[in-house]
Design an enzyme around this catalytic site. Sequence first.
Site, PDB file in Angstrom:
ATOM      1  N   PHE A 341     -34.078   3.116  29.545  1.00 32.92           N
ATOM      2  CA  PHE A 341     -32.665   3.206  29.190  1.00 32.92           C
ATOM      3  C   PHE A 341     -31.927   4.123  30.151  1.00 32.92           C
ATOM      4  O   PHE A 341     -32.431   5.193  30.504  1.00 32.92           O
ATOM      5  CB  PHE A 341     -32.487   3.792  27.783  1.00 32.92           C
ATOM      6  N   ASP A 342     -30.739   3.704  30.545  1.00 35.83           N
ATOM      7  CA  ASP A 342     -29.806   4.653  31.136  1.00 35.83           C
ATOM      8  C   ASP A 342     -29.302   5.531  29.992  1.00 35.83           C
ATOM      9  O   ASP A 342     -29.350   5.132  28.823  1.00 35.83           O
ATOM     10  CB  ASP A 342     -28.649   3.892  31.790  1.00 35.83           C
ATOM     11  N   LYS A 343     -28.822   6.724  30.293  1.00 36.32           N
ATOM     12  CA  LYS A 343     -28.364   7.616  29.220  1.00 36.32           C
ATOM     13  C   LYS A 343     -26.896   7.389  28.877  1.00 36.32           C
ATOM     14  O   LYS A 343     -26.562   6.944  27.784  1.00 36.32           O
ATOM     15  CB  LYS A 343     -28.586   9.090  29.600  1.00 36.32           C
TER      16      LYS A 343
END
Length: 660
Positions: A341-343
């Site tokens: 996941f990107d944050k």
Amino acid sequence: MNKHSNIVVDWFGENTELYFAITSGSFWLSGIIFSFLLNTPEIVPTTLYIIGGIFGAYFTLITAGKDILKGKVQIDFLMLFAAFGAAILGKWGEGTLLLFLFSLGHALEHYAMNRARKSIAALSNLTPPMALVKRNATVEEVSIEQLKIGDIIIIKPNSKIAADGVISKGKSTVNQAPITGESMPVEKYPSSNWENEIDVSKLAAENRVFAGTINGAGALEVKVLKQSKDSTLASLINLVKEAEAQKSPTQHLTDKFEKNYVPIILAVVFSLCFAFLVIDETFKQSFYRAMSVLIAASPCALAISTPSAVLAGIARGAKQGVLIKGGRPLEDLAGIRAIAFDKTGTLTRGKPTLTHAIPFGTNTKEELLITAIAVEKLSDHPLAVSIVEGGEKELGKNLTIPPAEHLTSLTARGIRAQWNGSNVHIGNRRLFEELTQKDVPLEINVRMQELESRGHTTMIIHQDNNYLGIISVMDVARSEAASTLQTLKKMGIKKMVMLTGDHQKVADAIAKKIGITDPMGSLLPEEKVKAIEHLKTELGNVAMVGDGVNDAPAMVKSSVGIAMGAAGSDVALETADIALLADKLDNLPFSIGLGRYAKRIIKQNLIISLGMVALLVPLTIIGAISLGPAVVGHEGSTILVVLNALRLLKYNPPTIEELA
């Protein structure tokens, strides 16, 4: 299967082939009944069989003829050949039964495909044909094709919205389910800067609308930001049409199998016609067996088993606001073992707020904020917007600040600009360690560590050779993030990793709140790519979930790239394999569950289709079953796989209680 000709379709509508199949079956059944009546001349049932055969063969003959003109011999030709052979042998009833069931299978296949396509094609009917536009102090009605960027359109209560744009006036709730799949209406109100807005994707969700969505009780005025041909809805329709044409790995495999399989079957059938030369039987018996084998071995069910399931899966996803761009991503979803996941904007809200402005040395807080606002106003990064909004709120919007110029983005480090005759840098430790060839001053480093340990993202502001101080922003986790990750864990996802350019302590703080086990911070874009490669080596299929823009390299490297909140973002729609149109993280378990269900349906269909061939071929070769049972078994399996694929249209993900 091939599409039939549109000849006579306009006479009876889109179900013409089904009507022909039913008519064929009716004549076949009538022939069966008359054949059992005493004193009925044989010409009566034979005539009924012939008429039934004509109706059953109509569309098959058209398709086979087109294939032959192209130099192809496919399944339709095999069925016609077998029916013709049965007629030569005087088996009129069995030949008509074959054509009836084959045409019925064809009709059900087209019904299944059309039903799936209708779920998608319904998108095309969402946009109203006309729009009310304000021009020269008057309101006129124009076609949506005539709308220009910058036009102000009026959206009446409870009417469809005609174009993508920014709200300039009015408040209302909007039903976005047709585009994003969101079940609840979304509150909408004007943007404070609507006159200068030019990009739908950069607007806050509450300030933008999409063509095809439905307005609630309030009247709205909207500034058009996209022409009808470029709207989010138009992009979705085009991408879904492209997705239909993209074959899955299983479909490529079955196509290759069919290409080599059909000539082999024809060779075997031709050889069996001369079995009477080897064994004690007549040519008629050998030819009859050959026709039975031809029917038993024809891969009709195999041909439709995968494409019907893929199209139904794509249609079900579109209804939920999940755009799946073809069979490959759909099947690949089933094999996902890890998710990266990107944050920002993915696991978090993506709407950070300014939390601290701490001056260093003799500088004041006001000087620090003025410098930050001047430079960050040139940037379109979400953090820059938050800093400007927070700073102006602190100092007052009426404050006149000289503009900065010549902004330069320094990848994964920060930004640089010229302001008041000086060079200003705003960024992380890495930037200033490279810039000064020294460690960041201890006082600044201690304060940054303190804030980062609590989840704040910190930035240093540096003017010429002086450290002005630090500012911090904080982005809170999405409310659904923790429950979504818990669901994914129960679904068997072995590892969930967070990849971010933020400091490791910020990553750790967010990860602790939502349940990410492997937060990886301070990553450059190329380091995100390496992290994906490592995960693929370790666990196999890996999905990357991000915004489809900054995460493009990592998404391309992953097995499946998934873009969050892709509605309105052309880049996200183009980059990702799968686009979650609504800004809803909890559509991720749905997508993976749908992929797994589709894979299971495809496997079931392959077992049914190949299993029936494996059963019928030996039995017809040894003469254990005749042409009639072979027809019923063969066409029955085709109908069964079509009906099985349609189950995907009704897919609903299991609840977390059911997964427990």
